[in-house]
Design a protein around this motif. Structure first.
Motif, PDB file in Angstrom:
ATOM      1  N   LYS A   1      -0.292   3.492 -12.142  1.00 22.28           N
ATOM      2  CA  LYS A   1      -0.806   2.434 -11.280  1.00 22.28           C
ATOM      3  C   LYS A   1      -1.066   1.155 -12.092  1.00 22.28           C
ATOM      4  O   LYS A   1      -1.825   1.183 -13.067  1.00 22.28           O
TER       5      LYS A   1
ATOM      6  N   ASP B   1       0.886   3.856  -3.341  1.00 20.50           N
ATOM      7  CA  ASP B   1       0.510   5.270  -3.226  1.00 20.50           C
ATOM      8  C   ASP B   1       1.555   6.190  -3.862  1.00 20.50           C
ATOM      9  O   ASP B   1       1.228   7.312  -4.281  1.00 20.50           O
TER      10      ASP B   1
ATOM     11  N   LEU C   1      -5.545  -2.132  -0.829  1.00 19.99           N
ATOM     12  CA  LEU C   1      -6.002  -0.747  -0.706  1.00 19.99           C
ATOM     13  C   LEU C   1      -7.296  -0.633   0.088  1.00 19.99           C
ATOM     14  O   LEU C   1      -7.706   0.467   0.447  1.00 19.99           O
TER      15      LEU C   1
ATOM     16  N   LYS D   1       0.827  -1.206   0.000  1.00 22.24           N
ATOM     17  CA  LYS D   1       0.000   0.000   0.000  1.00 22.24           C
ATOM     18  C   LYS D   1       0.865   1.262   0.000  1.00 22.24           C
ATOM     19  O   LYS D   1       0.593   2.223  -0.738  1.00 22.24           O
TER      20      LYS D   1
END
Length: 231
Positions: free
Chosen positions: A94, A89, A182, A85
């Motif tokens: 992504k 970020d 997430l 995670k």
């Protein structure tokens, strides 16, 4: 971006010090996971995450990207999903799927990862949150009650009537970020499975004896591991 291979490679192992850089037939243990990901056509990018400058430099020399890992995320109690995670970020592009490859499983075959990743890419995101790498497990399980063993199935066994059972090996995890790490559910709630084509070579290295087992397998079955330069 489709699939990013994420390889967590901290250097704080206790039972086997600096495990991820231990020698295995002339190459550090980490080499085998990076090489596997690079041989997988479905993987677009390979990322190695470590708090060690030595590991990061080595990963870059192999052609992988390196991400310096904060010390607070390198402790024993920190799960890989928390590291995922944190890293995700930071990513600008992504990936749709993250392939979590722990270096402790060096004898994977790239076709397994490639096949599982391509299938998951083609599926609707509503089908599978996480794909586990599994092997058939044909052992007699049971519980202990009042110092007596109570088998899961009546004895003598009639295996034709037993459901096939499989064990998650940890060889790799294919994760949809928006459905797993997430969300607070590390692996989501809908699980796919890829049956490994060569279960006899599945080794999870935790101690020195496991490393020796992997070394023996590599040396005894060189033709099966020709995709590794050192085999």
């Amino acid at each position: 971006m489709g699939v990013t291979a994420f390889i967590p490679a901290k250097m704080t192992s206790r039972r086997l010090p600096k495990k991820n850089m231990c020698d295995l037939c002339g190459q550090p243990l980490l080499y085998y996971s990076v090489k596997l990901a690079q041989l997988c056509g479905a993987v677009d990018r390979v990322v190695v995450c470590s708090e060690s400058e030595e590991v990061c430099r080595y990963a870059e020399n192999l052609g992988a990207a390196s991400i310096p890992r904060p010390e607070e995320l390198s402790q024993d109690h920190v799960p890989n999903t928390s590291v995922l995670k944190w890293w995700y970020d930071l990513e600008v592009e992504k990936p749709k799927i993250v392939a979590l490859l722990q270096p402790t499983h060096p004898l994977r075959h790239p076709d397994d990862l490639d096949c599982a990743a391509r299938k998951m890419l083609q599926e609707s995101p509503a089908v599978t949150d996480t794909c586990f790498a599994v092997v058939r497990e044909d052992i007699l399980l049971g519980v202990i009650r009042d110092d007596r063993f109570v088998p899961e199935f009546p004895l003598p066994r009639d295996k034709s009537r037993e459901p096939a059972r499989y064990r998650n090996t940890g060889s790799f995890y294919l994760l949809r970020p928006e459905r797993t790490f997430l969300t607070g559910k590390p692996y989501g709630s809908r699980f796919g499975a890829h049956i490994l084509q060569r279960p006899e070579f599945e080794v999870d290295i935790d101690e020195a004896s496991d490393l020796e087992m992997a070394r023996c397998l590599l040396q005894a079955h060189k033709k099966h591991f020709s995709y590794f330069d050192c085999a």
